[in-house]
Design a protein around this motif. Structure first.
Motif, PDB file in Angstrom:
ATOM      1  N   THR A  89       0.819  -1.219   0.000  1.00 36.46           N
ATOM      2  CA  THR A  89       0.000   0.000   0.000  1.00 36.46           C
ATOM      3  C   THR A  89       0.850   1.265   0.000  1.00 36.46           C
ATOM      4  N   SER A  90       2.169   1.095  -0.073  1.00 40.48           N
ATOM      5  CA  SER A  90       3.038   2.271  -0.015  1.00 40.48           C
ATOM      6  C   SER A  90       3.505   2.727  -1.384  1.00 40.48           C
ATOM      7  N   ASN A  91       3.354   1.867  -2.407  1.00 45.00           N
ATOM      8  CA  ASN A  91       3.848   2.210  -3.735  1.00 45.00           C
ATOM      9  C   ASN A  91       2.903   1.602  -4.764  1.00 45.00           C
ATOM     10  N   SER A  92       2.201   2.445  -5.498  1.00 44.67           N
ATOM     11  CA  SER A  92       1.281   1.947  -6.515  1.00 44.67           C
ATOM     12  C   SER A  92       1.188   2.965  -7.631  1.00 44.67           C
ATOM     13  N   HIS A  93       0.750   2.479  -8.792  1.00 44.44           N
ATOM     14  CA  HIS A  93       0.497   3.399  -9.896  1.00 44.44           C
ATOM     15  C   HIS A  93      -0.930   3.921  -9.846  1.00 44.44           C
ATOM     16  N   TYR A  94      -1.861   3.068  -9.344  1.00 38.00           N
ATOM     17  CA  TYR A  94      -3.276   3.426  -9.413  1.00 38.00           C
ATOM     18  C   TYR A  94      -3.989   2.777  -8.234  1.00 38.00           C
ATOM     19  N   GLY A  95      -4.852   3.498  -7.600  1.00 27.85           N
ATOM     20  CA  GLY A  95      -5.764   2.912  -6.628  1.00 27.85           C
ATOM     21  C   GLY A  95      -5.228   2.742  -5.226  1.00 27.85           C
ATOM     22  N   GLY A  96      -3.989   3.113  -4.956  1.00 33.75           N
ATOM     23  CA  GLY A  96      -3.493   3.076  -3.579  1.00 33.75           C
ATOM     24  C   GLY A  96      -2.809   1.808  -3.157  1.00 33.75           C
ATOM     25  N   SER A  97      -2.754   0.767  -4.004  1.00 35.99           N
ATOM     26  CA  SER A  97      -2.056  -0.464  -3.645  1.00 35.99           C
ATOM     27  C   SER A  97      -1.611  -1.191  -4.898  1.00 35.99           C
ATOM     28  N   SER A  98      -0.609  -2.054  -4.750  1.00 36.46           N
ATOM     29  CA  SER A  98      -0.101  -2.862  -5.854  1.00 36.46           C
ATOM     30  C   SER A  98       0.346  -4.202  -5.289  1.00 36.46           C
ATOM     31  N   LEU A  99       0.811  -5.110  -6.172  1.00 40.80           N
ATOM     32  CA  LEU A  99       1.435  -6.364  -5.723  1.00 40.80           C
ATOM     33  C   LEU A  99       2.945  -6.204  -5.783  1.00 40.80           C
ATOM     34  N   TYR A 100       3.618  -6.734  -4.763  1.00 36.76           N
ATOM     35  CA  TYR A 100       5.060  -6.529  -4.637  1.00 36.76           C
ATOM     36  C   TYR A 100       5.734  -7.866  -4.358  1.00 36.76           C
ATOM     37  N   SER A 101       6.925  -8.065  -4.980  1.00 33.69           N
ATOM     38  CA  SER A 101       7.723  -9.253  -4.710  1.00 33.69           C
ATOM     39  C   SER A 101       9.197  -8.872  -4.764  1.00 33.69           C
ATOM     40  N   PHE A 102       9.979  -9.481  -3.879  1.00 37.01           N
ATOM     41  CA  PHE A 102      11.427  -9.267  -3.900  1.00 37.01           C
ATOM     42  C   PHE A 102      12.103 -10.634  -3.859  1.00 37.01           C
ATOM     43  N   GLY A 103      12.716 -11.021  -4.989  1.00 38.81           N
ATOM     44  CA  GLY A 103      13.468 -12.266  -5.020  1.00 38.81           C
ATOM     45  C   GLY A 103      12.698 -13.448  -5.548  1.00 38.81           C
ATOM     46  N   TYR A 104      11.385 -13.524  -5.265  1.00 41.50           N
ATOM     47  CA  TYR A 104      10.596 -14.639  -5.787  1.00 41.50           C
ATOM     48  C   TYR A 104       9.122 -14.238  -5.760  1.00 41.50           C
ATOM     49  N   GLY A 105       8.399 -14.624  -6.772  1.00 35.72           N
ATOM     50  CA  GLY A 105       6.975 -14.364  -6.784  1.00 35.72           C
ATOM     51  C   GLY A 105       6.352 -14.795  -8.095  1.00 35.72           C
ATOM     52  N   GLU A 106       5.108 -15.162  -8.018  1.00 33.32           N
ATOM     53  CA  GLU A 106       4.390 -15.597  -9.209  1.00 33.32           C
ATOM     54  C   GLU A 106       2.911 -15.329  -8.974  1.00 33.32           C
ATOM     55  N   VAL A 107       2.260 -14.666  -9.921  1.00 31.73           N
ATOM     56  CA  VAL A 107       0.833 -14.422  -9.845  1.00 31.73           C
ATOM     57  C   VAL A 107       0.248 -14.698 -11.223  1.00 31.73           C
ATOM     58  N   SER A 108      -0.945 -15.300 -11.257  1.00 33.50           N
ATOM     59  CA  SER A 108      -1.492 -15.710 -12.548  1.00 33.50           C
ATOM     60  C   SER A 108      -3.009 -15.607 -12.544  1.00 33.50           C
ATOM     61  N   THR A 109      -3.559 -15.624 -13.763  1.00 31.46           N
ATOM     62  CA  THR A 109      -4.998 -15.620 -13.960  1.00 31.46           C
ATOM     63  C   THR A 109      -5.285 -16.165 -15.351  1.00 31.46           C
ATOM     64  N   THR A 110      -6.550 -16.330 -15.676  1.00 32.17           N
ATOM     65  CA  THR A 110      -6.961 -16.854 -16.975  1.00 32.17           C
ATOM     66  C   THR A 110      -8.025 -15.943 -17.571  1.00 32.17           C
ATOM     67  N   VAL A 111      -7.879 -15.673 -18.857  1.00 26.80           N
ATOM     68  CA  VAL A 111      -8.896 -14.906 -19.581  1.00 26.80           C
ATOM     69  C   VAL A 111      -9.329 -15.719 -20.794  1.00 26.80           C
ATOM     70  N   ASN A 112     -10.498 -15.403 -21.306  1.00 27.35           N
ATOM     71  CA  ASN A 112     -11.048 -16.156 -22.427  1.00 27.35           C
ATOM     72  C   ASN A 112     -11.473 -15.223 -23.559  1.00 27.35           C
ATOM     73  N   GLY A 113     -11.285 -15.730 -24.772  1.00 29.01           N
ATOM     74  CA  GLY A 113     -11.714 -14.978 -25.941  1.00 29.01           C
ATOM     75  C   GLY A 113     -10.672 -13.981 -26.406  1.00 29.01           C
ATOM     76  N   ALA A 114     -11.004 -13.304 -27.510  1.00 28.85           N
ATOM     77  CA  ALA A 114     -10.105 -12.290 -28.051  1.00 28.85           C
ATOM     78  C   ALA A 114     -10.244 -11.010 -27.250  1.00 28.85           C
ATOM     79  N   GLY A 115      -9.120 -10.352 -27.036  1.00 27.41           N
ATOM     80  CA  GLY A 115      -9.173  -9.103 -26.286  1.00 27.41           C
ATOM     81  C   GLY A 115      -7.800  -8.508 -26.072  1.00 27.41           C
ATOM     82  N   THR A 116      -7.767  -7.408 -25.350  1.00 24.90           N
ATOM     83  CA  THR A 116      -6.529  -6.682 -25.078  1.00 24.90           C
ATOM     84  C   THR A 116      -6.234  -6.707 -23.583  1.00 24.90           C
ATOM     85  N   LEU A 117      -4.998  -7.045 -23.260  1.00 26.34           N
ATOM     86  CA  LEU A 117      -4.525  -7.042 -21.875  1.00 26.34           C
ATOM     87  C   LEU A 117      -3.629  -5.824 -21.667  1.00 26.34           C
TER      88      LEU A 117
END
Length: 323
Positions: free
Chosen positions: A39-67
């Motif tokens: 919650t100390s460093n974000s581009h938008y909305g007041g919070s972000s995800l942070y990792s130092f040294g190791y980390g992995e985050v994932s999700t799934t989307v379906n169909g054609a689109g823009t990420l």
């Protein structure tokens, strides 16, 4: 004691934020391994995800689109149908990828294993992940004036249900993007077959629409009458047949027809019927013998199907015979 209290408050704030909230996207289902909410460093909305040294985050989307997403630091990004990208930035940077149809498994790594070796990067932050499905829904368009027969110029406005562009033709040909672009109202001053098509901002075409405007400004005229003016020896129960230049129907002076006895000034009871371009006038009782009568067909008594009225009245005389 104050420092400990502050630490407890920060930890409580961080733990109260989910991965989806930290990435400003709670519509996707997230899997997180070792990323934490910052919650100390974000581009938008007041919070972000942070990792130092190791980390992995994932999700799934379906169909054609823009990420779209924002990243700061050292990342590997991969998708099930996309090669690995190494993202290295010392400040918040937005990335954008377009995917075609299908299912796409998206993963952001802070540690990446290749050929049996594990590569650990420095700090990495991820924020504001957006998935924007492609617009594949065709637009619709319409004209304010529908197909019809008119006796005056029509002003036609074309509209569509979403932002985009309309193209049209006025000669009955099929419109395309190379046809005339609609920019304002169209004046229909003569018979016209209007065809138009709409394209939304994604390039989806609408169906081709057709409206036909028949503009008829010509008034009907009388072309023939079966009883000539000043004819004599006419039946006392005549059927007067009047032909017009086009099909007609009753108009505002329909009740003002008459067959008048010129000796008495009285009018005879009559019936009137129309079939196509033919008007039939019949007497319901026999007329007086050897008597002059005047037939009057008033102006505005009949009109064509575009609404043009018979311009002026028409009259003629005849004399009955014995029977």
């Amino acid at each position: 004691m104050p420092i400990l209290l502050l630490a407890l408050i920060l930890c409580s704030t961080a733990s109260a934020t989910t991965v989806g909230e930290a990435l400003d996207n709670t519509n996707l289902v997230w899997t997180n391994d070792s990323f934490s909410v910052d919650t100390s460093n974000s581009h938008y909305g007041g919070s972000s995800l942070y990792s130092f040294g190791y980390g992995e985050v994932s999700t799934t989307v379906n169909g054609a689109g823009t990420l779209k997403f924002w990243a700061d630091g050292h990342f590997y990004f991969s998708a099930s149908d996309y090669t690995y990208d190494y993202l290295l930035d010392d400040s918040w940077t937005q990335y954008e990828y377009h995917f075609g149809p299908g299912q796409h498994n998206l993963t952001w790594y802070n540690t990446y294993t290749f050929n049996g070796y594990s590569y650990t990067f420095w700090a990495a932050r991820l924020d504001k992940v957006e998935w924007i499905p492609d617009d594949t829904t065709p637009p619709t368009a319409s004209a304010n004036v529908k197909t019809g027969l008119f006796n005056y110029n029509k002003t036609v406005y074309l509209t569509m249900n979403e932002p985009g562009t309309i193209y049209y033709t006025r000669n009955g040909s099929t419109p395309s993007k190379s046809s005339t672009k609609y920019t304002g109202p169209l004046i229909m001053s003569s018979t016209t077959t209007l065809k138009f098509i709409a394209y939304d901002l994604a390039g989806n075409p609408s169906p081709v629409y057709t409206e036909k405007y028949t503009i008829d400004k010509v008034r009907p005229t009388i072309t023939s009458v079966n009883i000539k003016n000043l004819a004599t020896g006419i039946s006392r129960t005549p059927t007067i047949t009047v032909k017009f230049s086009e099909n007609i129907k009753p108009s505002i002076s329909w009740d003002k027809f008459y067959i008048k006895n010129l000796a008495t000034g009285k009018t005879a009871p009559i019936t009137k019927t129309i079939s196509g371009n033919t008007l039939n006038i019949k007497t319901t009782t026999p007329l007086a013998p050897y008597t002059w009568y005047q037939v009057y067909i008033p102006g505005y008594s009949v009109k064509d199907y575009a609404g043009n009225n018979l311009a002026s009245g028409y009259w003629f005389k005849f004399k009955t015979g014995k029977y």
